[in-house]
Design a protein around this motif. Structure first.
Motif, PDB file in Angstrom:
ATOM      1  N   GLY A 169       0.974  -1.269   0.016  1.00  8.42           N
ATOM      2  CA  GLY A 169       0.110  -0.070   0.015  1.00  8.42           C
ATOM      3  C   GLY A 169       0.786   1.394  -0.164  1.00  8.42           C
ATOM      4  N   ASN A 170       2.021   1.208  -0.455  1.00  4.54           N
ATOM      5  CA  ASN A 170       3.028   2.378  -0.630  1.00  4.54           C
ATOM      6  C   ASN A 170       3.164   2.781  -1.970  1.00  4.54           C
ATOM      7  N   ASP A 171       3.056   3.933  -2.165  1.00  5.45           N
ATOM      8  CA  ASP A 171       3.337   4.724  -3.650  1.00  5.45           C
ATOM      9  C   ASP A 171       4.667   4.426  -4.101  1.00  5.45           C
TER      10      ASP A 171
ATOM     11  N   GLY B 229       2.027  -4.754  -7.426  1.00  8.50           N
ATOM     12  CA  GLY B 229       0.645  -4.463  -6.663  1.00  8.50           C
ATOM     13  C   GLY B 229       0.989  -3.540  -5.447  1.00  8.50           C
ATOM     14  N   TYR B 230       2.131  -2.901  -5.612  1.00  7.81           N
ATOM     15  CA  TYR B 230       2.326  -2.035  -4.436  1.00  7.81           C
ATOM     16  C   TYR B 230       2.758  -2.757  -3.030  1.00  7.81           C
ATOM     17  N   ILE B 231       3.590  -3.965  -3.354  1.00  2.32           N
ATOM     18  CA  ILE B 231       3.790  -4.925  -2.326  1.00  2.32           C
ATOM     19  C   ILE B 231       5.353  -5.077  -2.367  1.00  2.32           C
ATOM     20  N   ARG B 232       5.967  -5.502  -1.393  1.00  2.00           N
ATOM     21  CA  ARG B 232       7.515  -5.703  -1.230  1.00  2.00           C
ATOM     22  C   ARG B 232       7.863  -6.584  -0.233  1.00  2.00           C
TER      23      ARG B 232
ATOM     24  N   GLY C 228       1.255   7.363   0.609  1.00  2.00           N
ATOM     25  CA  GLY C 228       0.164   6.862   0.240  1.00  2.00           C
ATOM     26  C   GLY C 228       0.141   6.106  -0.777  1.00  2.00           C
ATOM     27  N   GLY C 229      -0.901   5.153  -0.970  1.00  2.00           N
ATOM     28  CA  GLY C 229      -1.224   3.945  -2.035  1.00  2.00           C
ATOM     29  C   GLY C 229      -2.360   3.131  -2.055  1.00  2.00           C
ATOM     30  N   GLU C 230      -2.254   2.168  -2.867  1.00  2.00           N
ATOM     31  CA  GLU C 230      -3.426   1.361  -3.171  1.00  2.00           C
ATOM     32  C   GLU C 230      -3.347   0.123  -2.246  1.00  2.00           C
TER      33      GLU C 230
ATOM     34  N   THR D 154     -11.190  -5.948   0.667  1.00  2.00           N
ATOM     35  CA  THR D 154     -11.637  -6.031  -0.435  1.00  2.00           C
ATOM     36  C   THR D 154     -11.015  -5.434  -1.793  1.00  2.00           C
ATOM     37  N   GLN D 155     -10.085  -4.621  -1.612  1.00  2.00           N
ATOM     38  CA  GLN D 155      -9.416  -3.793  -2.547  1.00  2.00           C
ATOM     39  C   GLN D 155      -8.486  -4.707  -3.514  1.00  2.00           C
ATOM     40  N   GLY D 156      -8.295  -4.168  -4.531  1.00  2.00           N
ATOM     41  CA  GLY D 156      -7.745  -5.124  -5.597  1.00  2.00           C
ATOM     42  C   GLY D 156      -8.238  -6.263  -6.343  1.00  2.00           C
TER      43      GLY D 156
END
Length: 387
Positions: free
Chosen positions: A98-100, A107-110, A133-135, A170-172
């Protein structure tokens, strides 16, 4: 009649030999099966915990609580026993989502760190996290951790995911139900921690995300300031920690770097609060703080032959030019010194915990309460106990 008796005698003999052979064959097969079962049985049982932390805006409080309370998790498992009375090994993995600043393609994942028992490195990675900010794709980060991490196939291992965040579950594009179902197939329990109002977390499906695997849903105030109570034992424990560091004998290419990392994480803990430094010191006095890759005391305890194989250039300056016997004696002295200091820290910590219990009802932080509550509940189902 003579031939009939002869024939019956041969038949009886053949059947007897066959029965004996069959019995021996079955016995050998049973022995072989037992041997294979013994060989296949894992030598160790593991507690594997993956922390999936939302590092979008407004999550600084969550990250700070995680930094402070890593040591509470470690200290909790120091005294844990498996159903077979052995001590489990602890491995922790860390993901941010969830980090820009992270890749949109991922998918904004690390993966910050895969399963590791290097507590200094885990601490370093936690302190490196920053928010933006992010998704926030909960289903996708769960699935990613299931695919990338080696969860193993031992049914006795305790395997848990803790995912924390504050946006709808539920996002994504990936349905969180599919990710949770995959976790269940791998015997991984998903616990969800909603950073906000309890009912809001339920309405945004955080509770349902946990329920699929039999995990726990928790809601916390991630911005709550954790209040630690000072005790008369804190300063002494911190002083003993400095002495403890002097018992580490760095070696090899990693040695100097890792010893500096050890000191840096002491400083990180101390900068947060004295109580955090104390908890880290307690972790360092436990069986779970092992550094065989760079410390000669731990390395020799695991395998004495390391002294025969190590090159002189890989030794610290104070041991270069020394005989193998002199090195052995030096390591033995440091081991004895370390054990004494660790025992002192453990004894003082017992007094410290008694002091806290007497003087303050609630010392634990929000995240710590959530983690330890779920851990104890799920560990009991795997026949874990504490002494």
């Amino acid at each position: 009649m003579k031939y009939l008796k002869h024939f019956l005698g041969i038949t009886f003999f053949t059947l007897t030999i066959g029965a004996i052979y069959g019995y021996n064959l079955k016995a050998k097969e049973s022995q072989t099966t037992a041997l294979l079962t013994t060989m296949e049985k894992p030598a160790k049982q593991y507690v594997k915990i993956a922390l999936l932390l939302d590092t979008s805006n407004s999550m600084d409080g969550l990250i700070n609580q995680a930094k402070a309370q890593l040591w509470d998790i470690v200290n909790e498992f120091t005294h844990a026993k498996c159903g077979n009375d052995t001590r489990p090994s602890l491995k922790i993995a860390l993901y941010e989502y969830g980090n820009d600043n992270l890749s949109s393609n991922e998918g904004y994942i690390r993966q910050v760190i895969g399963f590791s028992n290097d507590l200094d490195e885990i601490s370093e990675k936690l302190f490196s996290l920053t928010t933006n900010g992010g998704e926030e794709y909960c289903g996708q980060v769960i699935q990613t951790s299931l695919k990338q991490l080696d969860w193993g196939k031992n049914a006795d291992d305790l395997k848990m995911i803790f995912i924390a965040g504050n946006e709808p579950f539920t996002q994504g594009k990936l349905n969180y139900k599919d990710a949770a179902s995959q976790a269940k197939e791998k015997d991984v329990i998903v616990n969800t921690i909603f950073c906000g109002n309890y009912q809001q977390g339920i309405s945004t499906m955080w509770k349902n995300g946990a329920a699929i695997t039999g995990g726990e849903y928790m809601a916390i105030d991630h911005n709550r300031q954790v209040v630690h109570i000072d005790t008369p034992y804190d300063d002494i424990i911190i002083q003993l920690n400095s002495k403890l560091n002097n018992t580490y004998i760095s070696y090899g290419s990693l040695g100097r770097q890792k010893k500096m990392l050890q000191s840096a994480q002491d400083n990180n803990a101390a900068e947060m609060e004295a109580a955090v430094a104390v908890k880290r010191s307690v972790s360092k006095s436990s069986r779970l703080y092992k550094n065989s890759q760079w410390d000669l005391v731990d390395a020799v305890e695991d395998d004495e032959s390391v002294l025969e194989e190590i090159k002189e250039k890989d030794l610290p300056t104070e041991l270069q030019g020394k005989s193998e016997e002199e090195i052995k004696n030096y390591v033995k002295e440091k081991k004895s010194e370390r054990k004494k200091i660790q025992e002192q820290i453990q004894e003082l910590n017992a007094k410290r915990e008694a002091f806290i219990a007497k003087n303050q009802k609630e010392e634990k932080g929000e995240l710590e309460n959530a983690l330890l509550s779920a851990i104890k509940t799920q560990a009991s189902k795997k026949n874990y106990k504490w002494d």
